[in-house]
Structures are given as structure tokens and as C-alpha cells.
Write an enzyme that holds these catalytic residues in place. Structure first.
Site, PDB file in Angstrom:
ATOM      1  N   CYS A   1     -18.261  -3.810  34.902  1.00 33.59           N
ATOM      2  CA  CYS A   1     -18.869  -4.442  36.059  1.00 33.59           C
ATOM      3  C   CYS A   1     -19.867  -3.527  36.753  1.00 33.59           C
ATOM      4  CB  CYS A   1     -17.780  -4.804  37.064  1.00 33.59           C
ATOM      5  SG  CYS A   1     -16.733  -3.415  37.466  1.00 33.59           S
TER       6      CYS A   1
ATOM      7  N   CYS B   1     -22.967   4.639  -9.211  1.00 33.15           N
ATOM      8  CA  CYS B   1     -21.906   5.516  -8.715  1.00 33.15           C
ATOM      9  C   CYS B   1     -20.710   5.476  -9.658  1.00 33.15           C
ATOM     10  CB  CYS B   1     -21.492   5.076  -7.316  1.00 33.15           C
ATOM     11  SG  CYS B   1     -20.007   5.866  -6.682  1.00 33.15           S
TER      12      CYS B   1
ATOM     13  N   CYS C   1     -18.695  13.066  -2.421  1.00 35.58           N
ATOM     14  CA  CYS C   1     -19.852  12.792  -1.561  1.00 35.58           C
ATOM     15  C   CYS C   1     -20.022  13.860  -0.487  1.00 35.58           C
ATOM     16  CB  CYS C   1     -19.703  11.435  -0.885  1.00 35.58           C
ATOM     17  SG  CYS C   1     -19.211  10.090  -1.970  1.00 35.58           S
TER      18      CYS C   1
ATOM     19  N   CYS D   1     -22.801  15.352  -5.943  1.00 32.74           N
ATOM     20  CA  CYS D   1     -22.608  14.122  -6.718  1.00 32.74           C
ATOM     21  C   CYS D   1     -23.215  14.292  -8.119  1.00 32.74           C
ATOM     22  CB  CYS D   1     -23.263  12.950  -6.004  1.00 32.74           C
ATOM     23  SG  CYS D   1     -23.185  11.408  -6.944  1.00 32.74           S
TER      24      CYS D   1
END
Length: 1549
Positions: A37, A1169, A1175, A1180
Site C-alpha cells: 500500500c 547438450c 555447467c 562443458c
């Protein structure tokens, strides 16, 4: 005293169609409604009465209408109200005229009531009220029907409007404080009497106020309509000396008049995050309330009510404090304490610290963001929470009027009449004593209260502090016994190697990646510990999470042991303060030997292998016996009970009781017995090693935990030959035995702080017993006994089931005595024969083969693999209700009508490689779907369609990509705005079709993120406007979203800069997300995304991956139901993501209410992937999640692979639609009648799972519509900005690169001014292309987000003041803010702009002749600024740019700052203690280049603002330069601005 210088597409379903969302939910307020509010008060410093003050209050309230909200009809306000001093002039005259009674004001009172609507019910309620008042020696002078104009109400408000009456009474005996108390007691007696009689209209009966001092007028109206509705307020005889006002924004649209505010004392803007714990502790405390005035407690209690709002309950507790002799300020200091530990502002106020320390031992804080305005008629004031998470600006005028509100400029005042301007900082308070006519500042009022009693003496006499001792230096059990116990308690080799060892080495929780793709514990074929059935809750939208690392100064994990029986008087009870809840074995010995009587209960039960029911009965009976024993011990004087399973398991016929079950059961039982406050519970257990385990034990009532087996495990691991060899060879840090145990405990502490902080909780004492979890898989009988108040929506294990699972775990320790290693069940990492993983190698290989060969038959093989899996998700327990009326496949909508509903998840370029990120974008654009940029910006080169692709599918524009086509677009249709605001520029925003505000992420909700420096390549650094190699921190909260009205403001901002795009808000599934989604819809979002707990991530704490959030099925169902219930479903698109893999998943999501469908992990797998799950390491092996050039070159994916997957998926959906008998997805959205329970799925653990919430529907009346478009009558543009952009001279200047200057009036209701202009320029010229100059001079008070997204060529000059979020995400141009020339005060000392300014700015200049609020330049990337004061957390997470502060500064400067440079003038020689030195260093200005830069910026500041202070600094430069500090992050430490030797080397070259 404050110094005041005189001159210086959905199915529409009826509300009745749904069963209750929660089967076990006695606490509906906690999950079904939240609010925020705008609040404030106005008061005359001399307590003078007049009607002008009332009109000013109504005007101020009306100017904050944008902070409130309306119901679905957009006309019924969520609530507005005003609390003010009773206008006795009016009531005395009324009494004489109509009742012929002369009122004695000192003994009289007026009550304002909401009564039921029927005349017969009105009379009954009146009779009860009169009868009880008369019984209590009051004269009933008369009733008055309050006049109102119902025509101003909206339809829903009118339908629910009560009858509104006042009763005027006069006591025959009492006056003053005695009268106050007896009015309170009479009111409670009336309320209880009506409740006891159980009238059908009892819920419609409500006292707005009942007082000799104050009266409350409120209702479900807009703030602009309150005075029109209540005609009394315009009556000139309504003369008042103060008023508290409130405009509500509720996340529920069903009007409830009593929930409008102010309450009887408070107007509350915020949310109590620890509410359930506060209510339960208050319930426990009531039985032991002890104070002379409370000899009639039975007539007053219960003080709190679980069916009331957090605001109403807080108001009730404050009211109780008032009537036992405390003042409003004292009660709020007690209940909402400031962060007093390590606070430099309080180092000379020891008595105040002692006050807080004393209170903390007996009363847990009501923790959460809160601006509270209050009045009991004796004082009026305001108090801010310890984190300062709500704005509060005030001013004092020449005619002695004090105005405080959520915004500056709520009254249009002549600047020459303002004597003082200020703001409340974190934990601060301002109070006007109406009787003494004294305005008191924060420290004045608090020191006055702290000096009322000898708190320091009481602490010395009754409080001890446990000084932690050293850890054990040798093992206590042989290795084989440790192995047996580990097996019995459920340890696996993963728990040892991934969790405990990691914590012992690094001192922090282990990090992992991707999501949780294993079955829910209740569905698993493996035995799980009880903790695995509990999911952590988290803050989103309605309150912010906290950064426990960078804002640790507001957090504490200390707690207290002993009896806490009395909150109202001096107590002689001894208490023991512990600085951490993690106890070593030696700590436990000290506690046993302390002055506090301590006893131990052994927590084992008898096991019966041949009978599950007998086991269940044995478990249940043993817990009951323990509860009774505990009560007897308490009655005998025991102050600490230790619950211990540290026993020798000599036979299989004995099993431990899960420690969480024991502590929860005792906690609940002792509350009901009224003795919980007399004792503390400590758990000594072998089954506790993860941070989640500790959080559960503490959350259900434990004050401390001794994890003896985890510590023993650490000792054995350290002593092992393998560990010693690794240390000797330098392959792991060379740590001592003490250090590894300490590291383990510290990592648990840090993990606990993170769990607290993601719910927005700062204090462990408030978290203890707060039960901030959701249960997945426990039945009603278990929940009712041990976890009452925690939601368990799908039922689950009975006592028999739970006992059997526990016995299975325990007995395993006896059957594997000859093994050398614990079992690896593969709960974290996939392994053959272990726990099932959805993302298993077989699935990935099948999908790769299908998409690379473009073979639908191979796709069906992939689909079959998933169809035949064991039950993993809740949706696996559901099946389609196929009917006989199938339709031909050719009649089903085509593939591309379906694929346009597909989206990829928000995966950032940075977490992903360019190759992976761009491949997904191309693929989604080809099929008409939408890719999501994720956080981190996007290369503007991608905004242009490809036209240079050769016949081999290569493009010189993107030489790293393969398989391209002319006409391909690499632009992400959805562009994300996350908490870091990396790469968010006007050009980025205007090139979006949708803008997504990421509130939470499925794998780590409430935690923010971090991109390690090794992933910040030169290319990534360019996109994110930072230096290569700099670690980039995304804060846990959006620092411009601390509440639902803040979210509405950001949505409004985005609609200004890009009016053509839709705004989506991403939430994570948890109980209560439906309530939040209703608020989000009311805030103006067109799209709401619900993410499941199993979503992927590049890096996240392992405990968050496994234990936070719930499945999307529950969240989606709840959101869809509540949006329908609130008549908002047609206004939004619902999107879902989190583990969707097949067409069956998509159709089930549609039936549960989703319009669109997001894919993350599976889209990456389709693109290449291999789920290596590295990751987070930047390693990777196939180039998907790395920035290493050599690894990126291995990326195998092409857009066609991803396209093929989505085409196959759409074809599968078409087949299912055909079988269901429907032609389009739109026709089945929300069709719960097409879902059945799948009885073919057999579960290993229980037959008590209840899925009926998903498909029990009472009617089949549906009305099919197309996908909703998010259309609303809600104003989505700034009228001032609209007028500016439609001004012919401005348009001419834009189109022709001309210079133009204009002069414009502005007010606080003019929000986001400049954003629309920035969007137009970015669309036409990009970020840098405009060569003209627009100089816009504004006069007045600017609303929120002034100058947001400002752009090169635009100067915004404001003569006045601004509110929050100035310069948000600006990329260029200038913003200048100066006070009007006629002000009398010293401008440099006054607040001139609000909180969170320059948030995420990537360029431009900001000059302000005055001070800013909290978090100035938070996440500033490259803007330059000079101003004359800042609040706490300045330069937080800053990664670039320059900031110069020429005045006072708050605490925690430069927390998380990894780039840029800041200069602070330290006139009071106290700046170093305010700087967070975890990352940065602080030094004097040591180089000539830095001096030159600093003086140039100050000179420009003088030129732009005319600052007198800046002029003085330049005039006395050689003096002032020695008072400046330079703040230097590591990325700037070797530059010529910060390093004298580097500068000289550059000059030499």
C-alpha cells in the site's frame, strides 16, 4: 528533539467449481491474501485542531492512488481509510441536539462499527453491544448511522458493503488510561460474545475503532473517493489534530471491508514473513501472560486470530502492549527491532543496545518489510523495518505541520514554507508526542524508552552467553560403528562426498547445476529421510529476499535458551544466549552444566517388522509418551530438554524416531498445553547433515542442534589416509582437524542464513518455529500431530508408512556391516541402478537421434522411454479422460498454431555460449515461438534479420553458426529483466515482443545469481557493460520490487518504454503463488509464468536444487483457480515451465490451465547438450555452457535440430487432441474434467496420495474463449509523457536532430517521466544515434522512476524533488535535480531523491543537490554521478561508472561492488567503518589522474546544480581533498586512477 530551523484462451469456470486448494490449512491468511500500500500521516506539532488538516489528509491520500489497486471490476478499491483524532466538537453538538445529553469528553468514547446488512441482524447486534456496554457501567448515549454516498462504490464493493454505525458511550467510572483499557476489554467481550453465539452474520460484525481518542473511517473505496463516500469527512466540524491514512493494494480482489486500513492503531505497508511462527508463539505466550492489568486475561484472549491478516494481528499485539503500560513506540521497538548488532550508529548508545538484547531474549521479532504509521491518540509516528524496505519521506512546514508518507510531494506545498525535509532510514522511527507537543527523532525516542528501565542491569543479572568451545580432537566411535550409524540414519556416499566433505574443505555449501530430475520423495522407490518431504518457501513479489552475504549486518543467527514466559515485566528467569544454533559436542556439555536445568529424552521406538500398523502405532504411542514426559519435566522446573538419538543400536527391534517428527510433535503439543514458553528444545541427532535438515529442525521448534554424527564423519574423513595424502600432495588445502569441523559448521550457518534470507527473514529467533515450508507427501494424521499449520496438499505417508520407511533405513545399517563404503543411490548424479533421473543418457541419446535424423518414429521411441518411466512427477499420477467422441486428426489445428505457444526458458548469454543461445533463438523464430534472452542483454547485431547466408548455411555476420537461412532472426522475442539488470538499455527493451520480469528461478528461488569472472569474456563484458574477468552478481531481489505496488511500477515503466510489448512476470511454484499471481495480474502484467521446482540452472546451491519450490502442477492449478475465482483469468496468459518434455506434458499443463509452454533443459538437449552437469565449471565438453573458445568450437547443434524437436512435439499434441475430441488447444485449457487419477501407477511407499484437487469439479459449465490478450482498462501510460511525446515541437526536434528546451510542471502522480521519450528515441536511433538535444525542465515533485531509461541527447532537469528509482537503467543523457531557489533549509543536508536510484544504469550523468535514500547506484554499470549524501548500501553490486558523494553516507557501502570507482567525502572521520570490505579496498585519493577526475566531476556538479557545498570544496580544495576516500574494487586496482605506480608507469611510457 528534531532540530527545525525557522529559516535555514480459457475456460470460464464458476467460483463454486473448486475444492479448497489446501486440504490441511487452518491458516488461510498465510497463503490466500497479501497486501501492500501507500501510507502516511499528517499532524500539527502543537496538537491544534482544525478541518484544514482533514482536507490535507484526504488530498495526500488521494495522491497515492497509484499505490493501491482495485478489484476485477476496476472500480472497487482494495481499501482506503483514515484514522484521526475524534472530532469531539462534532459529537458533543450531535449529542446535545439529538440525544439531549452533555458529553464529558474525558469519560466518553465513540465506536465505529461495520454491522450486518439485514435490519433484523442489525438490531440483534446493536442489542448485544448495548447490553455489554451497560453491564460494564457505560452509559449508551446513542447510535448514529454514518452518512455515505454509495454511488461512488464499485459493483463488488457495493455488493459486500456492511451497514456502518457509530455508538457513543460514556463511562460512569473511568477516564484516562483506565478508560482506554476498559474500552478494550468491553470490545473484546462483545466480539467474543458474537463469535460464541455463532450468528450467521458474525463475520460481518467488526469494530473499526472503539476509543476515547481516535476513530477510523475506512472501506473498499479508492483513495480519491473516501471523502466522497463518507460525507462526515467534509463536515467543517470534523476538526482534527492528526490523521493516519492508508491506501491498500491487495492480492485478492474479493472486497472485504474489515481488511481496509488503518487498523485500530496501525497503518501497515509491508508483510510479516514470520507470521505463522509469531502467531504460534503468541498462542503459547498467552497462557503465561503476567501483568497486574491482565488479571482478566480470559476476557481478552485470544489476542491473535489465525483468520485475520498479518496487519490485524500485529495491530492486536501492539494494542495488548499498550494496555499493559507500554507506548506505541516501545511496543514497535519490542516487536520490530532495528538491526542493533554491529551498528556503528549505536556504538555510543549502550543502554539502547541493552534494551534490544533484553527484549530479544523474550520476544521474537515480527520480521519482514514494513513501514508502520501509528497512533493511539497520545502519540503519532512512523517506524521502518530493519532493512529499510519501504520508502518513508517527511517534511515540516512553517505552520508547524508534519507530513510523512510513502512518497514525497503528497501535498502541493509552497517550497518557501518547508522548514525541513527528511526520510526514515532502516530501523528508524519518528514520533510526535501529542500531549507534550514534542517531535522526537529516532535516537531521542529510543533512548528515552531505553532509559525507562535498567535493562543493562537485568542483562547482567539474568543472561549468560555461551562461549563456544573448541571441537573434539579425536574420533569417539570406531569406523565400523560410524559406518553402521551413517547407514541407519540415511547417509549415502553422495552425502559424504558431495555435501559433508565439500563443506568441510570450502566452508560453504556445495554448488551444482541443472535441476532436480529425480522423483519426489513420496514417489521414489528409494527410502528417504523425513526432511526430503519438506520444501522450503521463499519470498517473491510481495516481499523481497535478502542478500545474506552482502547484507549480513542486518542478519543474526544467535538465539536464546531457557524460559521465556513473560514479555511484559522484568523477569528473574535465567537465559542463555548462543551465538549459533549449531552446537559441537563440547558446547552441549557446557549447556548441560549451565545454571539452566537440563534433561535428556531418548527418541527411539520399538520396531515390529511383521506389521506396518503395529509400527505406526508404536511410533505414535512413543511420541505421545515423550510429549507427556516433556510436560512433566517442565512442571518440575526443567528449562532445556535435549532430544537425543545418540544411543547404541544393539538390535533391529529398536529404531530412532525421525528427529524432525519428534521436535515438531513436542513443539505443537507444548503450545497446546500452554507450557511451550517455559522450555527450549535442543536436538542431538545423527540424522542431520545438510543445511536443509538444520532449517527444518529449527523451523519446527528446535532452538539448537548438535549434529554429532556429521561432526564425527568429518573427523573420520580428515583422519583417513586418502585425505591426509591429498593434503600432503597439495591437492586440497592443508587444514587442521579443528579447521575442517569449523568449516563444516560455518557452511551450515551460511546456508541457514541463505534459507532465512530467501524468505526475507533476518533473525533466526523469528525463524524458529515459523514453519516456513510446504509438505509434499505426508498424510493428515502426521501433519496434524507434528506440523500443524504447514500445508500438505496431496496427502501421503501415514504413521505406518513413515514408521516402515524409518525402519527400512535403520535396519539397513545392520545388514551391511561388512561393506567398506556407503551406498550411492544416485539422488544427485545419475548412475545405473540408482535413483531414476528423467534426464538420463538413454533419453538424451534417443532424442539426439530423432532430431538429427528428423525421424518421427525415433521420436516416438524417445516418447515411449519417458512414458514407461516410474512415477516421478505429480502429473504421472494423472491420466487423460478420453471420451468416445474423438475428432479426425486433419480437423485438429495445424502444427504452427501449436508451436506459437512454445517458448524457451530464460537462459542467459554468459551461462550459455553464443552458439547455443543463438541457435535456440533462430529455431524458435522459425516456428513462430518465442526464445528468451535470459539475463545479460543481447547483441544489437541480432536485432536485424539475416540476409547474407550462403548456400552452405553460413553467414559472415555470425561465422560461428551453422545451418542458417536467409530470413532467420536471432533476436529473442522475450527479453528478460532480471535483478542484475545487465544489458538492460532502451534499445534492448524496444526490440522485444515481450518483456519478462524474472522474479524467481525454479532451481534457486529467492537467491539471485552470480556469473563467475572466468565466464565474463570480452564479448560477454561488452554486452553487460563491464570489464572482462569481473564476477557479476545478480542480487536476490529486484531492488525496485519490494512489494506488489513496486512490481506494478516496474510493469508501468516497461509499458512506457515499449508500449507495444506485453509484460510477463516469472514466478516459481509454491503454496500461495496463486495469491501472488492475482496481485501480479492486478499490477498490470499480461503474462504470468509459473516455473516448477525442477527447472534447470547453470549453478545453484545443491540444497536449493533439491529442497526449494514445488512442482508446477500445484502452482499452475492454484494460479488458474484463483485467477478464475477473482474474475481475472481472461486478462492474462498463463505460461508454465519446468521439466516439460513430451506432448503429454503439454496437454496436461493445458488441462491444468496453461496457455503457453516453456522448455529449457530439453531444448538444450535437442540442440546438443549431453547432460554432463558441469555447467558451473565453464568446462562443458560440447560447448553449450562455456565461454572457452576451444570448447565452444565443439558445439554440435544447428537450428534445424531444435525445430525438429518442437515439430515432433506439436504433432504429438495434435494426436492427443484428436483422441480427446477437440480441435484446438484453446478448447481444453482449464478442463479439469478431462483429468482422472491414474490407478495403474503403483507406488512403493503409500496408497494415500490424493490428487483430487486437480479434477474434482462440481459443474461442467464451460464457456470457451480464445487465448486472453491481457487487455485491461487500467491506465498503462504516463499522461505527462504522453503529452510530451505528442507535442509537435518535440516530435520535430526528434525527427530532425534539433535542440529544444521546454518548461513543464510535474507532480508525484507523474510517474516514469522520460521513459516513453527514451523508448521512442531508441526505436528510431538506437542507444547512441540521436544527435539533437532535448532539455526538459520540470518544476515540482516527480513521481517514481523519473528519468528511467534516459538516453543520449536528453537532459531532464528537475527543480523540486524526486521519489524512488531515478535514472533506472539510463543509458545516456543527463538528469539534474535541484531544490527550488526559495527553500530556506540547507539543501545539501536534505533528501532530494528516493531509494534505488541509478539502478542498472549503463551510461549518462546524474547530479543532485541534496541526498538520496538507500541503495544509490545499486548495480550501476557505467553512469557517473555526484550528489550530497546517500543512505545504506550505496554502490552495492556496482560494476562500473563513477560515484561522488559530498555528504553523509549510510552503512554497508560497496557491498558486492566488483567494478567502477566511488569517492566519499568523510567530514566526520567515520566512513571506513561503514564500508563493506569483503571485496573492495578503501584508500585516499593517491593519483593525480584520480584527483583530476574528481575535481572535474565536482566542477560539473557546480555547473549543473549551483551547489554551495561543492563551491566551498573547490574553493578549499587542498584541504578537502584529504577528507576524500576512494573505494576500489579488484578490477580497478591496477589502473592509473587508483594505483600510483601504474600511473607513473603510464606517464613514463
Amino acid at each position: 528533539m528534531i532540530s527545525i530551523s525557522k529559516r535555514t484462451s480459457i475456460a470460464r469456470i464458476n467460483l463454486s467449481e473448486f475444492h479448497t486448494i489446501s486440504k490441511i490449512d487452518r491458516y488461510p491468511w498465510l497463503n490466500k491474501e497479501k497486501d501492500a500500500c501507500g501510507v502516511g500521516f499528517i499532524a500539527h506539532l502543537d496538537n491544534k485542531f482544525g478541518h484544514k488538516l482533514m482536507m490535507n489528509a484526504l488530498e495526500a491520500l488521494a495522491t497515492m492512488e497509484h499505490r493501491g489497486a482495485c478489484s476485477a471490476d476496476e472500480e472497487s478499491g482494495d481499501g482506503a481509510g483514515i484514522l484521526f483524532s475524534i472530532p469531539w466538537k462534532f459529537f458533543v453538538e450531535w449529542s446535545l441536539r439529538y440525544k439531549q445529553f452533555k458529553i464529558n469528553i474525558s469519560q466518553a468514547a465513540v465506536a465505529m462499527l461495520f454491522l450486518p446488512c439485514l435490519s433484523s441482524d442489525i438490531q440483534v447486534s446493536k442489542n448485544i453491544v448495548e447490553e455489554i456496554f451497560q453491564d460494564e457501567d457505560f452509559i449508551v448515549i446513542g447510535w448514529r448511522e454514518v452518512p455515505y454516498v454509495k454511488e461512488v462504490l464499485g459493483p463488488l464493493a457495493l455488493r459486500n458493503m456492511p451497514q456502518i454505525y457509530q455508538i457513543v458511550v460514556q463511562s460512569k467510572r473511568y477516564q484516562g488510561r483506565s478508560l482506554d483499557f476498559h474500552l478494550y476489554r468491553v470490545r473484546r467481550k462483545i466480539e467474543k460474545e458474537i463469535t460464541v453465539r455463532a450468528y450467521s452474520w458474525a463475520k460481518d460484525f467488526y469494530f473499526c475503532s472503539c476509543s476515547n481518542h481516535t476513530i477510523v473511517y475506512k472501506g473498499m473505496v479508492k483513495s480519491t473517493s473516501l471523502g466522497q463516500f463518507y460525507q462526515d469527512l467534509y463536515n467543517p466540524d470534523f476538526e482534527i489534530s492528526f490523521a493516519v491514512f492508508h491506501r491498500r493494494f491487495s492480492t485478492n480482489t474479493m472486497p472485504r471491508w474489515p481488511l481496509a486500513q488503518p487498523m485500530r492503531i496501525l497503518g501497515h505497508n509491508g508483510e510479516i514473513n514470520t507470521l505463522l511462527g509469531n502467531l504460534k508463539w503468541m498462542e503459547a505466550r498467552e497462557s503465561s501472560l503476567n501483568h497486574p492489568t491482565l488479571n482478566e486475561v480470559a476476557s481478552i484472549g485470544p489476542v491473535v486470530n489465525v483468520s485475520n491478516s498479518d496487519s490485524a494481528n500485529l495491530d492486536s499485539v501492539v494494542e495488548l502492549f499498550l494496555h499493559v503500560g507500554h507506548s506505541c513506540p516501545e511496543a514497535l521497538m519490542f516487536l520490530i527491532p532495528e538491526a542493533y548488532e554491529n551498528n556503528p550508529k549505536l556504538k555510543y548508545h549502550q543502554n539502547l543496545i541493552s534494551f534490544y538484547e533484553y527484549c530479544a531474549g523474550f520476544q521474537e521479532a515480527w520480521d519482514g518489510p514494513a513501514l508502520i504509521v501509528f497512533s493511539d491518540g497520545h502519540t503519532v509516528g512512523a517506524s521502518l523495518d530493519r532493512n529499510g524496505l519501504r520508502p518513508a519521506r517527511y517534511c515540516v512546514t512553517e505552520d508547524n505541520v508534519l507530513i510523512l508518507a510513502s512518497e514525497g510531494g503528497v501535498l502541493n506545498l509552497d517550497p518557501s514554507l518547508i522548514r525541513l525535509k527528511g526520510r526514515l532510514g532502516p530501523g528508524e522511527m519518528i514520533v510526535l508526542d501529542l500531549q507534550e507537543k514534542l517531535l522526537m527523532s529516532n535516537l531521542e525516542i529510543k533512548n528515552k524508552i531505553a532509559s525507562l528501565r535498567p535493562y543493562s542491569d537485568w542483562i547482567k543479572q539474568n543472561r549468560q552467553v555461551l562461549i563456544p568451545t573448541s571441537f573434539l580432537t579425536s574420533t569417539t566411535l570406531p569406523l565400523q560403528e560410524v559406518f553402521k550409524r551413517q547407514t541407519c540414519f540415511g547417509y549415502t556416499s553422495e552425502d559424504i562426498e558431495l555435501v559433508i566433505e565439500n563443506m568441510a574443505i570450502q566452508g560453504k555449501e556445495p554448488t551444482f547445476c541443472m535441476g532436480d530430475d529425480t522423483p519426489l520423495a513420496v514417489l521414489s522407490g528409494k527410502s528417504h529421510v523425513l526432511y526430503d518431504y519438506f520444501k522450503q518457501r521463499f519470498a517473491q513479489v510481495t516481499n523481497p529476499p535478502i542478500d545474506s552475504l552482502r547484507e549480513s549486518l542486518v542478519m543474526s543467527i544467535s538465539s536464546y535458551l531457557g524460559s521465556k514466559t513473560n514479555s511484559f515485566e522484568e523477569s528473574s528467569e535465567k537465559i542463555l544466549k548462543i551465538k549459533t544454533p549449531i552446537l559441537s559436542e563440547n558446547d552441549l556439555v557446557l549447556i548441560k552444566n549451565s545454571e539452566l536445568l537440563t534433561e535428556t529424552l531418548v527418541t527411539t521406538f520399538e520396531a515390529h517388522f511383521d506389521s506396518p500398523q503395529a509400527n505406526g502405532q508404536s511410533l505414535f504411542s512413543t511420541i505421545n509418551q515423550l510429549c507427556k514426559q516433556a510436560k512433566n519435566l517442565i512442571q518440575a522446573g526443567t528449562k532445556i530438554i535435549i532430544l537425543s538419538d545418540k544411543v547404541c543400536f544393539e538390535s533391529r527391534t529398536e529404531s530412532y524416531i525421525p528427529p524432525l517428527l519428534v521436535v515438531g510433535s513436542l513443539h505443537q503439543y507444548l503450545i497446546k498445553q500452554g507450557v511451550r514458553q517455559k522450555v527450549s528444545l535442543i536436538v542431538e541427532t545423527g540424522q542431520c547433515w545438510s543445511t536443509h535438515h538444520f532449517a527444518c529442525l529449527l523451523g519446527y521448534g528446535a532452538s539448537a542442534v548438535c549434529p554429532y554424527l556429521a561432526l564425527e564423519t568429518v573427523r573420520h574423513w580428515w583422519m583417513s589416509e586418502r585425505t591426509q595424502n591429498l593434503m600432503s600432495k597439495g591437492k586440497m588445502p592443508n587444514l587442521t582437524l579443528i579447521e575442517v569441523q569449523n568449516n563444516y559448521c560455518k557452511s551450515v550457518e551460511r546456508g541457514l542464513l541463505k534459507i532465512l534470507s530467501k524468505m526475507g527473514i533476518s533473525l533466526l529467533t523469528s525463524y524458529i518455529g515459523a514453519q516456513i515450508f510446504e509438505i509434499l507427501g505426508l498424510g493428515k494424521e502426521v501433519v496434524d500431530l507434528a506440523f500443524e499449520g504447514t500445508v500438505s496438499r496431496i496427502g501421503g505417508l501415514s504413521f505406518a508408512d513413515l514408521a516402515m520407511e524409518t525402519i527400512d533405513l535403520c535396519s539397513a545399517g545392520f545388514s551391511k556391516l561388512n561393506k567398506k563404503k556407503l551406498d550411492n543411490h544416485g539422488f544427485v548424479q545419475y548412475r545405473p541402478g540408482g535413483e531414476y533421473h528423467l534426464n538420463n543418457p538413454e533419453m538424451s541419446k534417443a532424442l539426439h537421434k530423432a532430431v538429427r535424423e528428423n525421424n518421427y518414429t525415433l521420436y516416438e521411441a524417445y516418447k515411449q522411454l519417458l512414458a514407461n518411466r516410474p512415477p516421478t512427477n505429480i502429473r504421472d499420477l494423472l491420466e487423460f479422460n478420453f471420451r468416445s467422441c474423438s475428432v479426425p486428426l486433419e480437423k485438429v489445428e495445424n502444427i504452427f498454431e501449436i508451436t506459437k505457444r512454445f517458448c524457451t526458458g530464460g537462459m542467459s548469454l554468459g551461462a550459455l555460449s553464443r552458439e547455443a543461445h543463438e541457435t535456440l533463438s533462430i529455431a524458435m523464430n522459425r516456428i513462430g515461438g518465442k526464445s528468451n534472452s535470459g539475463e545479460g542483454g543481447e547483441d544489437s547485431l541480432r536485432f536485424t534479420v539475416l540476409t547474407d547466408v550462403d548456400e552452405t548455411g553460413n553467414s559472415p555476420s555470425f561465422p560461428h553458426l551453422k545451418g542458417l537461412k536467409n530470413g532467420d532472426s536471432l533476436s529473442s522475442a522475450i527479453k528478460q529483466i532480471a535483478s542484475g539488470r545487465f544489458g538492460v538499455t532502451p534499445e534492448y527493451l524496444v526490440n522485444a515482443k515481450q518483456l519478462e520480469i524474472k522474479i524467481s528461478q525454479g532451481a534457486k528461488p529467492g537467491e539471485g545469481g552470480q556469473l563467475p569472472g572466468k565466464k565474463v569474456s570480452p564479448y560477454i563484458a561488452t554486452l553487460r557493460a563491464c570489464k572482462p574477468g569481473v564476477t557479476l552478481i545478480s542480487p536476490p531481489p529486484h531492488h525496485d520490487i519490494y512489494s506488489i505496488e513496486d512490481l506494478a511500477q516496474l510493469i508501468f515503466d516497461l509499458h512506457q518504454v515499449n508500449p507495444e510489448c506485453k509484460v510477463s512476470v516469472k514466478l516459481v511454484s509454491e503454496i500461495g503463488v496463486g495469491t501472488i499471481a492475482v496481485g501480479v495480474a492486478k499490477a498490470g502484467a499480461e503474462i504470468i509464468q509459473i516455473s516448477g521446482h525442477d527447472g534447470g540452472t547453470g549453478a545453484s546451491p545443491l540444497s536449493s536444487i533439491k529442497h526449494a519450490g514445488v512442482p508446477w502442477e500445484l502452482g499452475l492449478h492454484e494460479v488458474h483457480c484463483l485467477l478464475v475465482e477473482n474474475n481475472l483469468r481472461e486478462k492474462v496468459i498463463l505460461r508454465v515451465d519446468g521439466g516439460l518434455r513430451t506432448g503429454q506434458d503439454v496437454v496436461m499443463a493445458a488441462l491444468l490451465g496453461a496457455d503457453e509452454y516453456g522448455f529449457g533443459t530439453i531444448a538444450m538437449i535437442a540442440g546438443g547438450c549431453i547432460m554432463a552437469r558441469v555447467c558451473h565449471t565453464n568446462s562443458c565438453p560440447v560447448g553449450v555452457a562455456t565461454q572457452k573458445e576451444e570448447l565452444r568450437m565443439r558445439y554440435p547443434g544447428v537450428p534445424e535440430n531444435v525445430v525438429n524437436y518442437f515439430i515432433f512435439l506439436a504433432e504429438e499434441i495434435r494426436v492427443i487432441l484428436s483422441k480427446l475430441g477437440f480441435e484446438t488447444l484453446s478448447q481444453i485449457i482449464g478442463r479439469k474434467d478431462l483429468i482422472n487419477h491414474n490407478f495403474d501407477k503403483k507406488l512403493c511407499k503409500t496408497h494415500c496420495i490424493d490428487t483430487s484437487i486437480f479434477f474434482n469439479i462440481k459443474t461442467n459449465e464451460y464457456n470457451f474463449l480464445e487465448i486472453p490478450g491481457g487487455h485491461s482498462k487500467k491506465l498503462k501510460t504516463s499522461l505527462l509523457d504522453y503529452e510530451l511525446l505528442n507535442s509537435s515541437d518535440i516530435l520535430y526536434a526528434i525527427d530532425n536532430h534539433k535542440t529544444l528546451e521546454k518548461h513543464i510542471k510535474i507532480s508525484n502522480s507523474d510517474r516514469s517521466v522520460g521513459a516513453k521519450l527514451a523508448g521512442r528515441l531508441a526505436k528510431q536511433y538506437k542507444n547512441e544515434g540521436f544527435r539533437g538535444s532535448l532539455i526538459l525542465n520540470f518544476y515540482g515533485t516527480a513521481g517514481q522512476s523519473f528519468g528511467s531509461f534516459n538516453i543520449k541527447g536528453v537532459t531532464l532537469r528537475l527543480i523540486g524533488e524526486a521519489n524512488d528509482y531515478v535514472g533506472k537503467s539510463m543509458s545516456g543523457g543527463e538528469i539534474v535535480i535541484v531544490p527550488p531557489s526559495e527553500v530556506a533549509f540547507d539543501a545539501s543536508e536534505q533528501v532530494i531523491l528516493g531509494n534505488t536510484c541509478l539502478y542498472g544504469a549503463t551510461g549518462g550523468f546524474l547530479f543532485a543537490y541534496g541526498a538520496a535514500g538507500e541503495r544509490f547506484a545499486v548495480r550501476n554499470s557505467n553512469a557517473f554521478s555526484v550528489l550530497e549524501g546517500v543512505g545504506d548500501h550505496a554502490c552495492e553490486y556496482m560494476t562500473g561508472g563513477r560515484v561522488v558523494v559530498l555528504g553523509k553516507a549510510g552503512r554497508n557501502i560497496a557491498a558486492g561492488m566488483t567494478g567502477g570507482i566511488a569517492y566519499f567525502l568523510d567530514e566526520y572521520s567515520n566512513l571506513p567503518e561503514k564500508v563493506n570490505l569483503d571485496i573492495v579496498r578503501i584508500q585516499r585519493v593517491v593519483t593525480n589522474e584520480a584527483r583530476k577526475q574528481l575535481i572535474q566531476l565536482i566542477e560539473k556538479h557546480v555547473l549543473k546544480t549551483g551547489s554551495k557545498k561543492a563551491v566551498l570544496i573547490l574553493q578549499q580544495w587542498e584541504i578537502f581533498i584529504h577528507y576524500f576516500w576512494q573505494i576500489v574494487p579488484p578490477s580497478e586496482s591496477e589502473t592509473s586512477e587508483t594505483n600510483y605506480f601504474v600511473e607513473n608507469k603510464v606517464l613514463a611510457n
